[in-house]
Design a protein around this motif. Structure first.
Motif, PDB file in Angstrom:
ATOM      1  N   ASP A 406       0.956  -1.239   0.103  1.00  0.00           N
ATOM      2  CA  ASP A 406      -0.126  -0.352   0.264  1.00  0.00           C
ATOM      3  C   ASP A 406       0.911   1.107   0.215  1.00  0.00           C
ATOM      4  N   ARG A 407       0.387   1.916  -0.835  1.00  0.00           N
ATOM      5  CA  ARG A 407       0.939   4.080  -0.787  1.00  0.00           C
ATOM      6  C   ARG A 407       0.610   5.035   0.247  1.00  0.00           C
ATOM      7  N   LEU A 408       1.425   5.304   1.387  1.00  0.00           N
ATOM      8  CA  LEU A 408       1.014   6.083   2.067  1.00  0.00           C
ATOM      9  C   LEU A 408       1.704   7.269   1.941  1.00  0.00           C
ATOM     10  N   VAL A 409       0.579   8.340   2.231  1.00  0.00           N
ATOM     11  CA  VAL A 409       0.586  10.166   2.000  1.00  0.00           C
ATOM     12  C   VAL A 409       0.177  10.151   3.398  1.00  0.00           C
ATOM     13  N   GLY A 410       1.917  10.681   4.180  1.00  0.00           N
ATOM     14  CA  GLY A 410       1.822  11.871   5.638  1.00  0.00           C
ATOM     15  C   GLY A 410       1.613  13.484   5.256  1.00  0.00           C
ATOM     16  N   THR A 411       0.287  13.711   5.702  1.00  0.00           N
ATOM     17  CA  THR A 411       0.059  15.177   5.572  1.00  0.00           C
ATOM     18  C   THR A 411       0.159  15.646   7.168  1.00  0.00           C
ATOM     19  N   ILE A 412      -0.080  17.043   7.434  1.00  0.00           N
ATOM     20  CA  ILE A 412       0.813  17.191   8.822  1.00  0.00           C
ATOM     21  C   ILE A 412      -0.096  19.130   8.682  1.00  0.00           C
ATOM     22  N   GLN A 413      -1.176  18.922  10.064  1.00  0.00           N
ATOM     23  CA  GLN A 413      -1.598  20.220  10.007  1.00  0.00           C
ATOM     24  C   GLN A 413      -1.124  21.044  11.357  1.00  0.00           C
ATOM     25  N   ILE A 414      -0.552  21.749  11.372  1.00  0.00           N
ATOM     26  CA  ILE A 414      -0.802  22.492  13.000  1.00  0.00           C
ATOM     27  C   ILE A 414      -1.940  23.156  13.646  1.00  0.00           C
ATOM     28  N   ARG A 421       6.668  26.130  21.547  1.00  0.00           N
ATOM     29  CA  ARG A 421       5.558  24.136  21.057  1.00  0.00           C
ATOM     30  C   ARG A 421       4.747  24.596  19.843  1.00  0.00           C
ATOM     31  N   PHE A 422       4.869  23.201  19.294  1.00  0.00           N
ATOM     32  CA  PHE A 422       3.874  23.476  18.177  1.00  0.00           C
ATOM     33  C   PHE A 422       3.392  22.027  18.374  1.00  0.00           C
ATOM     34  N   ARG A 423       1.822  22.016  17.925  1.00  0.00           N
ATOM     35  CA  ARG A 423       0.361  20.741  18.154  1.00  0.00           C
ATOM     36  C   ARG A 423       0.229  20.395  16.828  1.00  0.00           C
ATOM     37  N   LEU A 441       1.798  17.065  20.632  1.00  0.00           N
ATOM     38  CA  LEU A 441       2.714  17.958  21.177  1.00  0.00           C
ATOM     39  C   LEU A 441       4.142  17.919  20.923  1.00  0.00           C
ATOM     40  N   CYS A 442       4.794  18.745  20.698  1.00  0.00           N
ATOM     41  CA  CYS A 442       6.571  18.180  21.099  1.00  0.00           C
ATOM     42  C   CYS A 442       7.180  20.328  21.174  1.00  0.00           C
ATOM     43  N   LEU A 443       8.019  19.506  22.094  1.00  0.00           N
ATOM     44  CA  LEU A 443       8.932  21.112  22.634  1.00  0.00           C
ATOM     45  C   LEU A 443       9.838  21.525  22.126  1.00  0.00           C
ATOM     46  N   HIS A 444      10.667  22.291  21.975  1.00  0.00           N
ATOM     47  CA  HIS A 444      11.547  23.289  21.527  1.00  0.00           C
ATOM     48  C   HIS A 444      12.683  22.973  22.486  1.00  0.00           C
ATOM     49  N   VAL A 445      13.446  22.123  22.130  1.00  0.00           N
ATOM     50  CA  VAL A 445      14.558  22.250  24.106  1.00  0.00           C
ATOM     51  C   VAL A 445      16.220  22.292  22.872  1.00  0.00           C
ATOM     52  N   ASP A 446      16.538  22.894  24.481  1.00  0.00           N
ATOM     53  CA  ASP A 446      18.390  23.675  24.756  1.00  0.00           C
ATOM     54  C   ASP A 446      18.701  22.026  24.522  1.00  0.00           C
ATOM     55  N   ASN A 462       9.317  30.883  10.254  1.00  0.00           N
ATOM     56  CA  ASN A 462       8.811  29.965   9.538  1.00  0.00           C
ATOM     57  C   ASN A 462       7.396  28.859  10.510  1.00  0.00           C
ATOM     58  N   LEU A 463       7.423  28.726  11.476  1.00  0.00           N
ATOM     59  CA  LEU A 463       6.599  27.595  11.530  1.00  0.00           C
ATOM     60  C   LEU A 463       5.516  28.512  12.164  1.00  0.00           C
ATOM     61  N   LYS A 464       5.644  29.895  12.469  1.00  0.00           N
ATOM     62  CA  LYS A 464       4.278  31.051  11.977  1.00  0.00           C
ATOM     63  C   LYS A 464       3.514  30.519  11.335  1.00  0.00           C
ATOM     64  N   ALA A 465       3.909  31.017  10.189  1.00  0.00           N
ATOM     65  CA  ALA A 465       3.870  31.286   8.902  1.00  0.00           C
ATOM     66  C   ALA A 465       3.060  30.108   8.781  1.00  0.00           C
ATOM     67  N   ILE A 466       3.380  28.980   8.986  1.00  0.00           N
ATOM     68  CA  ILE A 466       2.374  27.334   8.438  1.00  0.00           C
ATOM     69  C   ILE A 466       1.114  27.960   9.688  1.00  0.00           C
TER      70      ILE A 466
END
Length: 487
Positions: A406-414, A421-423, A441-446, A462-466
């Protein structure tokens, strides 16, 4: 545009070529007067469909169209390349070339011959420059080597064009420097074969014992390092010079019967055939082919993981095909979910039921999110600088089934985002069907400090524009659900 190859001769080798081209997305047109040719090629193709995709870590191309033709004239129409795999009778081969060149002048013809030089094959041809040797090894659909051997009549461009076609279908073209009967591989195998026959005839070893000497010993080394590199290692820290000094004198010892051949008679044939039947007769040929293929897949994948030998050929071919799929992903913000990954359910992705395993759904999500991170500038270069996005929470729903091929496609919505962070909401699609959703939920880490911090200004921009482009989208169905919560 789909490319087309013609296969003349549908035996074991011709069938292997057909499978190699088809599974790499070419249309294949076959001519073979044998009434069993279609059955035989489909049997080879069935094995190839199980084996070749297992070497890949990116989606296979859409399989080409296979067609069978009653004449050489019909089979070569529209083809850019012909692979000839008829019997080792030079007059038959020349007759085939004459018909091919009359029906499709200028078509490039590669021969699977095991021993004839290109100059022999070209004699009498009106266009000898378009006939060349492309000698494979069985199984053609798995083993990457193709010995490309031309003559002075072949131009440099013809040789390179042949080599590039081999690369395009995932093979390793070894261009022979000088014309030689039987090329490199078969010359080497001929020496081993002669020695093996003498040991059988002299009662020194059986077919089984000779095979054990190869597969339990030096054969395992040759598969990854060949002959000279194996001996270089055997020389220890002093390398090849020490090996030559230590073992060179043995070349004068009467170990070998290389220049002598045992008489080829019924007695020798019976000796070899009877022992071979006793050794392997419990298995049918197709069963032995599948066992061989599964073992080769394991060996080749081990080499692939280390980017070594034939494994490097597989990696390079994956990278070339991956670039095609990367070109089909979104590269800028838009007011709809972004297409970030193209995938295929490969043999290593399925469980005992033939369904995609649970871990591979997480992998599909990771492929989608990783591509998104690269899009916003948070790829591996960013990680090397000490910052990364870490998964803090993940919720997956299994809504459908994905099966082998099977062929799959992954799409993402913010769904939401800020500097730290972003969800995201990932849909794993099979055509128009959503087979799984993954909310994360992903956190931006040092990474050095081990704490959440703001992303770099470039990444956040870039993230904000999307995120702003997705702000007007409806909240996805199922977003925010807890495990077991009613729909």
């Amino acid at each position: 545009m789909t490319r087309t190859a013609t296969i003349i001769g549908g035996g074991v080798i011709g069938g292997g070529w057909a499978a190699r081209f088809l599974l790499n997305g070419w249309n294949v047109q076959v001519f073979d007067p044998d009434p069993q040719a279609e059955r035989k090629i489909n049997a080879v193709l069935s094995n190839a469909r199980l084996a070749l995709p297992a070497l890949s870590d990116v989606p296979m191309p859409v399989e080409g169209k296979l067609s069978f033709h009653d004449t050489i004239f019909d089979a070569v129409q529209g083809s850019e390349y012909v692979q000839e795999s008829v019997s080792e009778r030079i007059e038959l081969k020349k007759k085939v070339y004459a018909q091919l060149q009359q029906a499709n002048p200028g078509v490039l013809i590669g021969s699977s011959t095991s021993g004839f030089k290109a100059s022999d094959l070209q004699e009498g041809s009106p266009a000898p420059e378009n006939i060349i040797v492309a000698h494979p090894f069985n199984p053609v659909y798995l083993l990457p080597l193709s010995e490309v051997s031309g003559s002075p009549r072949n131009t440099t461009e013809t040789v390179e064009r042949t080599a590039q076609i081999m690369r395009d279908i995932g093979m390793y073209p070894l261009v022979i420097r000088k014309e030689i009967d039987a090329f490199i591989g078969n010359r080497f195998l001929e020496a081993v074969w002669r020695e093996a026959l003498w040991m059988l005839k002299d009662g020194i070893a059986t077919t089984s014992e000779i095979d054990e000497a190869i597969r339990m010993g030096f054969g395992l080394r040759w598969g990854q390092m060949g002959l000279f590199e194996t001996y270089r290692v055997a020389g220890g820290e002093a390398g090849m010079r020490h090996f030559m000094a230590q073992f060179g004198p043995a070349l004068k010892w009467p170990w070998t019967k290389l220049m002598d051949v045992p008489e080829f008679n019924d007695e020798l044939v019976d000796l070899v055939a009877n022992q071979s039947d006793a050794q392997s007769g419990a298995y049918g040929i197709r069963e032995l082919e599948r066992i061989r293929d599964q073992n080769l897949v394991g060996f080749l994948r081990a080499l692939k993981e280390r980017n070594w030998g034939a494994g490097k050929v597989l990696r390079d071919h994956d990278a070339a095909r991956a670039a095609v799929f990367h070109a089909q992903t979104d590269t800028a913000p838009k007011a709809e979910p972004l297409t970030m990954a193209h995938m295929q359910v490969l043999p290593g992705w399925i469980d005992y039921n033939g369904h995609m395993t649970e871990s591979r759904y997480y992998f599909a999500n990771s492929e989608t999110v990783d591509a998104f991170l690269r899009l916003i500038g948070a790829g591996m270069d960013y990680v090397a600088g000490g910052h990364s996005y870490y998964s803090a929470e993940t919720h997956i729903r299994h809504l459908g089934e994905a099966k082998l091929g099977d062929r799959l496609v992954g799409t993402i919505q913010i769904i939401s985002a800020d500097e730290k962070r972003f969800r995201s909401f990932v849909r794993i699609m099979k055509g128009d069907e959503v087979v799984a959703t993954v909310e994360q939920l992903c956190l931006h880490v040092d990474m050095a400090a081990g704490k959440t911090v703001a992303a770099s200004p470039e990444v956040w921009a870039n993230l904000k524009a999307i995120a702003e482009g997705h702000a007007g989208l409806a909240l996805p169905e199922g977003a925010g659900r807890a495990v077991g919560q009613k729909k």
